[in-house]
Write an enzyme that holds these catalytic residues in place. Structure first.
Site, mmCIF file in Angstrom:
data_model
loop_
_atom_site.group_PDB
_atom_site.id
_atom_site.type_symbol
_atom_site.label_atom_id
_atom_site.label_comp_id
_atom_site.label_asym_id
_atom_site.label_seq_id
_atom_site.Cartn_x
_atom_site.Cartn_y
_atom_site.Cartn_z
ATOM 1 N N GLU A 328 89.614 58.559 109.454
ATOM 2 C CA GLU A 328 89.010 58.947 108.174
ATOM 3 C C GLU A 328 87.495 59.006 108.325
ATOM 4 O O GLU A 328 86.877 58.033 108.779
ATOM 5 C CB GLU A 328 89.338 57.921 107.090
ATOM 6 C CG GLU A 328 90.779 57.880 106.657
ATOM 7 C CD GLU A 328 90.988 56.954 105.462
ATOM 8 O OE1 GLU A 328 91.936 57.201 104.707
ATOM 9 O OE2 GLU A 328 90.209 55.997 105.290
ATOM 10 N N CYS A 329 86.912 60.121 107.948
ATOM 11 C CA CYS A 329 85.458 60.295 107.923
ATOM 12 C C CYS A 329 84.842 59.882 109.265
ATOM 13 O O CYS A 329 84.977 60.607 110.244
ATOM 14 C CB CYS A 329 84.854 59.531 106.748
ATOM 15 S SG CYS A 329 83.194 60.093 106.302
ATOM 16 N N GLY A 330 84.195 58.723 109.349
ATOM 17 C CA GLY A 330 83.619 58.302 110.618
ATOM 18 C C GLY A 330 84.655 58.188 111.713
ATOM 19 O O GLY A 330 84.395 58.514 112.878
ATOM 20 N N THR A 428 90.727 63.279 108.552
ATOM 21 C CA THR A 428 90.227 63.804 107.283
ATOM 22 C C THR A 428 88.810 63.309 107.051
ATOM 23 O O THR A 428 88.431 62.237 107.539
ATOM 24 C CB THR A 428 91.086 63.331 106.089
ATOM 25 O OG1 THR A 428 90.962 61.899 105.974
ATOM 26 C CG2 THR A 428 92.544 63.699 106.269
#
Length: 439
Positions: A328-330, A428
């Site tokens: 997720e993200c990072g 994501t």
């Protein structure tokens, strides 16, 4: 519904001192021997760790846009055994989105109204005196159905300033619960996503103890306790989210730490085994894990360390040959080909996806996300609709893999950050909050 007294710490806008008041109040109430349950209204994933440090109890997000009634009830149920709930609002009291979500528009006022928790409004009186009462009066009158306890006047410059500000509040018939003198040392350290993480604060416990002493000196804590009231929902169907696998290797260090507390609590409650590991310490995920999950965080601050973490990267690649990996993200950025930091230095990441991201030219991405999956994500089948939140400053330079989902903002406008998938690997930019509840 069952009785559970609480209050909502909110403000007209961000930057008014909500968090320092929240932390000081949590610690002061805990020091008085109360079992205090903290909550965060809205999609913030940094503040709950500070709340936990201040109160000794895990803090959970309450989010009326992303969460339906069942999940809100299950999260409220975490207050069992507490004597008082203290929730911290996001942004300004009435700030939300334009389009209704699962059960509301996402404002702190909605949370306060739904649970009957009176609002303690933190009003920054710097640069004004009696005029602050007009602001407070407007917030009180804007929605009379939102319970209102009173105000704490923050950043007061002098005794004269306090007298004038109090006079205005008296004229408006608004209860003053405290007045905080201006003090520069009450500011928590920040970086581009807001506060630094709780684990990074050089002396967090001493700082919180100082906030508690400061509040006890200048705020009527007994009056705040007396103002607390409300109820939490009780539903027979309420349960926290189920785990996406039985044995979950979870990246956990200063680079990867942003996971919503209700997800982890739900995974554990349903019997999942969470196996933490540290990519920054060059640790590989547990070889027996069913799933590797890389949360968001600050990989851009540790690009060189992650690029050199060969044990971590080889363990990740070995796992991905046969079993799912999600970021997720990072965490998504770390699964990609490369990450370019703000100085323009390119760092080689895990290479399990073709994603290349850059912080050299910052671009702000913020907001709720609704995603309809086009491929499976651990725990969710294609066509499932998910709710989440995106908050980062990175720019996509390259994304050659198949999109994971059709993603839109809170108002239904398509966003280009669709996530991606390759083999057993998914990623994501949004942080998952929950799957949509069946209507």
């Amino acid at each position: 519904m069952t009785d559970m007294p609480g209050i909502m710490i909110s403000a007209p806008s961000s930057g008014t001192g909500k968090t320092t008041v929240m932390l000081g109040l949590l610690r002061a109430l805990a020091n008085d021997g109360l079992h205090v349950q903290p909550f965060k209204s809205g999609p913030d994933y940094i503040d709950p760790a500070f709340h936990h440090a201040a109160s000794g109890r895990a803090s959970f997000n309450l989010d009326t846009w992303a969460m339906g009634e069942d999940l809100l009830g299950a999260i409220c149920d975490q207050a069992k055994g507490a004597e008082i709930c203290v929730a911290e609002g996001s942004m300004g009291l009435y700030d939300g989105v334009a389009t209704r979500g699962q059960s509301g528009f996402g404002s702190s006022a909605e949370t306060a109204q739904r649970l009957g928790w009176p609002v303690v409004l933190i009003v920054d009186v710097s640069g004004q005196a009696q005029s602050a009462a007009a602001t407070a009066l407007g917030f009180q009158a804007y929605n009379p159905d939102v319970p209102f306890a009173g105000v704490i006047l923050n950043r007061c410059a002098s005794p004269r300033h306090e007298r004038l500000a109090r006079r205005g509040m008296e004229q408006a018939d608004i209860t003053v619960l405290g007045v905080l003198p201006r003090r520069g040392d009450l500011t928590l350290p920040e970086r581009h996503l807001g506060l630094i993480q709780a684990v990074e604060h050089p002396d967090l416990d001493a700082a919180i103890a100082g906030y508690a002493d400061f509040l006890r000196e200048h705020v009527d804590i007994a009056a705040i306790r007396a103002a607390a009231r409300g109820q939490i929902p009780v539903h027979a169907r309420t349960q926290l989210p189920k785990p996406p696998a039985q044995r979950i290797a979870l990246a956990r260090d200063a680079a990867f730490s942003f996971t919503y507390p209700h997800l982890l609590e739900g995974w554990r409650a349903h019997g999942a085994e969470i196996l933490p590991f540290s990519p920054l310490s060059d640790e590989a995920p547990d070889a027996e894990a069913d799933l590797v999950w890389l949360p968001g965080g600050y990989p851009e601050l540790h690009g060189g360390t992650l690029a050199a973490a060969e044990t971590f990267k080889s363990g990740l690649a070995k796992h991905a040959k046969t079993r799912p990996v999600h970021g997720e993200c990072g965490g998504y950025m770390a699964l990609g080909e490369a990450l370019i930091d703000k100085a323009g230095t390119r760092h080689q990441m895990a290479g399990l996806l073709g994603l290349v991201t850059s912080y050299e030219k910052r671009k702000f991405h913020l907001g709720y996300r609704r995603a309809v999956l086009e491929a499976p994500l651990p725990g969710h089948a294609p066509s499932a609709a998910l709710r989440g939140h995106e908050f980062h400053y990175s720019t996509i330079l390259q994304q050659p893999d198949a999109p994971l989902a059709r993603v839109a903002d809170a108002d239904g406008n398509a966003v280009p950050e669709t996530g991606s998938h390759r083999g057993h690997v998914t990623g994501t930019f949004f942080h998952l909050i929950t799957a949509e509840e069946a209507q």
